[in-house]
Design an enzyme around this catalytic site. Sequence first.
Site, short mmCIF file in Angstrom:
data_model
loop_
_atom_site.label_atom_id
_atom_site.label_comp_id
_atom_site.label_asym_id
_atom_site.label_seq_id
_atom_site.Cartn_x
_atom_site.Cartn_y
_atom_site.Cartn_z
CB SER A 1 44.07 4.26 64.93
OG SER A 1 45.05 3.62 65.73
CG ASN B 1 45.25 2.07 78.03
OD1 ASN B 1 45.10 1.71 76.86
ND2 ASN B 1 44.50 1.61 79.01
CG HIS C 1 27.50 49.05 64.67
ND1 HIS C 1 26.87 48.01 65.33
CD2 HIS C 1 27.79 49.99 65.61
CE1 HIS C 1 26.76 48.32 66.61
NE2 HIS C 1 27.32 49.50 66.81
CB SER D 1 37.37 34.83 37.51
OG SER D 1 36.21 34.27 36.91
CE LYS E 1 35.99 38.85 40.95
NZ LYS E 1 35.22 37.61 41.14
CG ASN F 1 38.62 36.04 42.75
OD1 ASN F 1 37.97 37.08 42.65
ND2 ASN F 1 38.48 35.03 41.91
CD GLU G 1 37.26 34.72 48.91
OE1 GLU G 1 36.56 35.66 48.52
OE2 GLU G 1 37.57 33.74 48.19
CE1 TYR H 1 42.90 5.20 75.24
CE2 TYR H 1 41.80 3.09 74.91
CZ TYR H 1 42.42 4.22 74.39
OH TYR H 1 42.54 4.37 73.04
#
Length: 470
Positions: A27, A114, A160, A281, A287, A289, A294, A321
């Site tokens: 890890s 732990n 709405h 674009s 464009k 954007n 987003e 654990y």
Amino acid sequence: MSKAPTRLWGGRFEGGPSDALARLSVSVQFDWRLAPYDLMGSRAHARVLNRAGLLDDDELTRMLDAIDDLEQACASGEFRPTVADEDVHTALERGLLERLGSLGGKLRAGRSRNDQVATDLRLYLRDHVRRIVSRLVELQTSLIGQAEANMGVACPGMTHLQHAQPVLFSHQLLAHVHAISRDIERFQDWDKRAAISPLGSGALAGSSLPLDPQAVAEELGFTAAAANSMDAVSDRDFVAEFLFAAALTGVHLSRLGEEVCLWASQEFRWIEMDDTYATGSSIMPQKKNPDVAELARGKAGRIIGALVGLLTTLKGLPLTYNRDLQEDKEGAFDAVETLLLVLPAVSGLIATMRVNTERMEELAPQGFALATDLAELLVRRGVVFRDAHEVVGHLVVWCQVNDKDFGDLTDEELAKVSPHLTPDVREVLNVPGAIASRKAHGGTAPERVQEQIENLRASSDAAASWASES
């Protein structure tokens, strides 16, 4: 002859783990982020061992010097984990053994991976939550700045996604500030529960050595040591709760991002994004954007997924654990890094956008958005709301049939629909008057919006002060 890898276990094993197990178990590629916090815990633990008579003063000095040196080497990149290091704890013990020889092995007395990892992760999240709050304050500042700059600008308030009632655009911007304020409060409240130190709990049962978990807790900035060692090493409520607060923050950023996408569209044309916070674009030259908005919307799903994944991992674990808990960190790290990546971009997007006030004010009364104001005026004059609602509804239908808006109606046409519609009802058939009338607590009237700005600035300043605390 090659040097045997450092391991924190293995005495009862005749051989090392298989390659498949080693690859599954490792890890360190993601928990290396915990190195500074693990070293903080090591300093505190070394001092406790000294007070317990398990390290003499000279050994303590050498130990602390080695930890300091190792920390500098980690920060500079001189010391890095290797493919043979199972996790951050193994790598750092290797670093101490390289500097101290057998003395480095004394630090392991009275603690386990732990309680170490549970402590490290709390320290990491408590540190980074303040960074997140700082970025949230910056977003609040951007939104409040736009609210002040556009004070008095009306826009269509929607339900709405349909025109409902006119509101001040500042009122709409401040709605997002209030949501962020709740996010900040959740993170602050989370921090109170996360301020419990697991260090000293050992593997699960505490230690027979004369240690002082409370002293360790105080040195590390916790309010108390854990009251139950089994709960301390198995508890990941603090991660799940952090991820919930982070996920809800992501949802709020997504909702703001969605509104920016709408506002910037050709259909709305409420705002124009600054070139520095928009993209183009590869095929359509015209464009512009809203990629920042987003991406804020899209990345919320990552954090929500991390929360669901952790809850699913935790739901069937027996005390104490279990290695399943290795899965608690990657989602938490990703949530932290995602928020710290998204927030500055969204703050910049909001701070630099240009508001098309003429377009907003043109749209504000459209769609018979003043209908509710007219109905409430009739109520103030003694008409039962049910009847007032019907009267104004009939007026809307009459206007639609005759291709007229409220402002086009003559006295005779008003009276034709209902005797309640006297000429003086026009006092509420204008946007400024309608907005000014919404002066109840929480309303969109200018004085109420100004109060919000003042209150939100004060709470934002307080949050900034909290975030700057060490």
